[in-house]
Scaffold this motif. Structure first.
Motif, short mmCIF file in Angstrom:
data_model
loop_
_atom_site.label_atom_id
_atom_site.label_comp_id
_atom_site.label_asym_id
_atom_site.label_seq_id
_atom_site.Cartn_x
_atom_site.Cartn_y
_atom_site.Cartn_z
N GLU A 1 0.84 -1.21 0.00
CA GLU A 1 0.00 0.00 0.00
C GLU A 1 0.87 1.25 0.00
OE1 GLU A 1 -3.39 2.15 2.85
OE2 GLU A 1 -2.94 0.01 3.08
N LYS A 2 0.42 2.27 -0.75
CA LYS A 2 1.10 3.58 -0.77
C LYS A 2 0.62 4.38 0.45
CE LYS A 2 2.58 2.80 -5.06
NZ LYS A 2 3.98 2.54 -5.39
N THR B 1 6.07 -2.57 1.92
CA THR B 1 6.32 -3.77 1.12
C THR B 1 5.92 -5.05 1.85
OG1 THR B 1 8.60 -3.87 1.92
CG2 THR B 1 8.20 -2.67 -0.14
N ALA B 2 5.81 -5.00 3.18
CA ALA B 2 5.40 -6.18 3.94
C ALA B 2 4.75 -5.75 5.24
CB ALA B 2 6.58 -7.10 4.23
N VAL B 3 3.70 -6.46 5.65
CA VAL B 3 3.00 -6.23 6.92
C VAL B 3 3.17 -7.49 7.76
CG1 VAL B 3 0.81 -5.72 8.04
CG2 VAL B 3 1.32 -4.73 5.80
N VAL C 1 2.34 7.00 10.41
CA VAL C 1 2.07 6.38 9.11
C VAL C 1 0.60 6.65 8.80
CG1 VAL C 1 2.07 4.24 7.77
CG2 VAL C 1 3.78 4.58 9.57
N ALA C 2 0.34 7.35 7.69
CA ALA C 2 -1.03 7.82 7.41
C ALA C 2 -1.45 7.49 5.99
CB ALA C 2 -1.12 9.33 7.65
N CYS C 3 -2.73 7.56 5.80
CA CYS C 3 -3.35 7.36 4.48
C CYS C 3 -2.89 8.47 3.53
CB CYS C 3 -4.86 7.39 4.65
SG CYS C 3 -5.79 7.55 3.14
N ARG C 4 -2.55 8.10 2.29
CA ARG C 4 -2.01 9.09 1.35
C ARG C 4 -3.09 10.10 0.92
NH1 ARG C 4 2.17 7.63 -3.47
NH2 ARG C 4 3.40 7.08 -1.63
N GLU C 5 -4.34 9.67 0.82
CA GLU C 5 -5.40 10.58 0.37
C GLU C 5 -5.81 11.58 1.44
OE1 GLU C 5 -5.60 7.25 -0.06
OE2 GLU C 5 -4.97 7.34 -2.17
#
Length: 606
Positions: free
Chosen positions: A236-237, A253-255, A289-293
């Motif tokens: 996810e971006k 790249t990995a969770v 760490v946040a949502c890009r939108e």
């Protein structure tokens, strides 16, 4: 909404009250491990320093499944110097197991961690541990914990805290203090009943605070934290929101979710999960760490300020570079800056001098663990005398004060009062118990604690139990006595000779043994009186071909005093360094030649 399938708890307590041993019992009784996976004691104390010293230094995350509920457990350090580790991980938890020894009761660090837990609104469960001790007094300790909660201003909900009696070593917990058998199930049942699941917003934009950073040789930095809202997916971006408000784009790249003693990679994680994220661009503790939108920052982690500083500089002695792999100021700078990424209670500043840095921390142990870690990694460095960090408040200088707690046999109480008194300590409380032990509490300047532990242990023949915690900044006190004895300083470079030591040990206690390397300006012993003495420890006996009966004497040498890193840091004065290499610890003068030292003394007097 609250999740019911997960619980996030931190285990907090004073040092040596049994946190890691209790976790061992939970691991062994979980039924999720083979015996070979759980060998030895203190399973979570995984690095060499933790095992050697018997203390927890770094907070650890594990996860167990109990009755279908995943329980994320965070084991934290108990020593006051590592309080920064406790502060940063409490934001990941919803509840706290507060362990307290069934004999010792609440200690300085117990007060500290309870205060921090109440500040962030954690649901406490008090665990009276070590009830199998023959001198246990669980009823009185429970009353003392209630008094502590009242003193710290806990609300009615927190004052009605649930509690349980346990023995981590024997592996049982019970609501009956007289019971001496069973399993840890009552404690885990209490966790499920009393500690709420995480309060989450699953449909809101993604938010996660980075509360811990690990380093991997394969994937670089790994950001660890609890997802506050939203869901995160592999690849996810996202956006990293820095301390200055800057938004930096990145990709996960990995969770990874915590599972048992390790982590498992998953396609996605939801709000309330404690996760490790791989692939982010240089995450730092406190970043969001946040949502890009729709990016939105969480309130950054704040920890108490450091109270002690030391000068770290390159090792410029004549023996530099023999043992170490990293010896330049560039290596030293890079390593200290890397430490800042994960050690939130540390500060590193440039000094006015070349090749040196001012490193500030919570105490001598906090900084000595860093130095010990660096020397094991192959670094060579020199370290100056620990100095307290002063502040100017309302036009006056203030210094940090600490609460010093000493438990000592009643017969030795006078010696403790005398030693603390000369270091500007003020008595706050004195209670003599039924066992003959006297409990003393003092308020003392932090600089008065430097070297005090050794003196108290010597004065009480090792029977004093000593703890301290930060209190507050108060107006500066007067002078505190310095080291009463001078030192022996070598005037030559070479190898120590037994013949020379035989003559020197009559007037001093030696720090070196025959065959040791020595250089001009190195400290080789402690003088029996005030003032430093320049000596020649490499002087050999002059040999001639003339002999007389009885002229050769047998040299009997006393063993040298072994200096640990902490003892050396407490011992030195302002004109001295501790030289640290991967193989040896030496004491030296900053000015190696006698002329340099005299010149510096003249300039200071003028």
């Amino acid at each position: 909404m609250r999740r019911t399938d997960i619980r996030n708890i931190a285990i907090i307590a004073h040092v040596d009250h049994g946190k890691t041993t209790l976790v061992d019992a939970l691991l062994r009784q979980s039924g999720q491990f083979r015996d070979s996976q759980l060998s030895g004691d203190c399973i979570l104390d995984s690095n060499d320093l933790e095992r050697e010293r018997g203390i927890t230094i770094l907070a650890k995350n594990i996860a167990l499944v109990y009755k279908g509920v995943k329980v994320n457990i965070i084991d934290t350090p108990g020593h006051a110097d590592f309080g920064g580790e406790v502060e940063r991980v409490l934001s990941m938890a919803d509840g706290a197991l507060i362990l307290v020894d069934a004999f010792e009761g609440p200690r300085p660090q117990t007060r500290y961690v309870v205060k921090k837990a109440l500040e962030v609104g954690l649901q406490p469960i008090v665990v009276i541990n070590k009830v199998d001790r023959p001198d246990a007094r669980p009823g009185e300790v429970l009353s003392e914990m209630f008094d502590l909660f009242v003193e710290l201003g806990a609300d009615e909900l927190a004052l009605d805290f649930p509690y349980v009696y346990a023995s981590g070593r024997e592996g049982y917990a019970s609501h009956d203090p007289a019971l001496r058998s069973g399993l840890m199930a009552p404690l885990l049942d209490l966790v499920l009943q009393k500690i709420p699941g995480p309060d989450v917003e699953p449909n809101a934009p993604l938010q996660m605070m980075v509360t811990s950073v690990e380093w991997s040789e394969y994937v670089g930095r790994v950001a660890i934290g609890r997802i506050q809202s939203g869901t995160i997916h592999r690849n996810e971006k996202v956006v990293l929101i820095r301390h200055d408000g800057k938004h930096e784009p990145g990709e996960v790249t990995a969770v990874e979710l915590f599972d048992k003693l390790g982590r498992n990679e998953v396609p996605e994680a939801d709000a309330g999960d404690i996760v490790a994220l791989v692939g982010l661009p240089d995450p730092e503790i406190g970043d969001t760490v946040a949502c890009r939108e729709r990016p939105s920052a969480l309130k950054r982690i704040s920890v108490d300020e450091p109270t002690l500083s030391m000068v770290f500089t390159i090792n410029n002695s004549p023996l530099a570079g023999r043992d170490g792999k990293y010896v330049t100021s560039r290596h030293l700078r890079t390593r200290l800056l890397r430490e800042l990424e994960s050690n939130v209670a540390l500060q590193v500043d440039l000094t006015g001098e070349k090749d040196s840095f001012t490193v500030s921390g919570r105490g001598i142990l906090h900084l000595s663990i860093l130095i010990e870690t660096m020397r094991r990694e192959g670094y060579e460095l020199s370290v100056g005398k620990p100095q307290v960090i002063r502040k100017r408040i309302d036009g006056h200088w203030h210094e940090p004060f600490e609460i010093l707690v000493v438990d000592v046999p009643a017969a030795d109480m006078g010696k403790v009062m005398e030693q603390v008194g000369v270091r500007r300590g003020q008595i706050l409380e004195m209670v003599t118990g039924e066992t003959g032990q006297t409990h003393l509490e003092f308020s003392i300047p932090a600089r008065g604690l430097i070297g005090l532990r050794t003196k108290l242990l010597n004065a009480t023949r090792g029977e004093a139990i000593i703890h301290h915690r930060y209190e507050s900044y108060k107006p500066m006190q007067g002078e505190i006595p310095k080291r009463p004895n001078g030192v022996l300083v070598s005037q030559e470079t070479g190898k120590i000779v037994a013949f020379a030591l035989g003559k020197l040990q009559e007037r001093a206690e030696m720090f070196v043994a025959p065959g040791d390397d020595v250089y001009q300006g190195m400290i080789v012993g402690e003088n029996s009186r005030e003032g430093d003495m320049v000596v020649n420890p490499v002087r050999e006996k002059k040999l001639t071909n003339m002999r007389a009966s009885g002229s050769d004497e047998n040299i009997l040498l006393k063993p040298p005093r072994e200096m640990t890193l902490e003892a050396a840091l407490e011992y030195i004065e302002e004109d001295e360094y501790v030289e640290v290499t991967p193989k040896v610890i030496r004491l030296r003068k900053i000015g190696l030649t006698e002329a340099d030292r005299k010149r510096k003394n003249r300039s200071q007097r003028s």
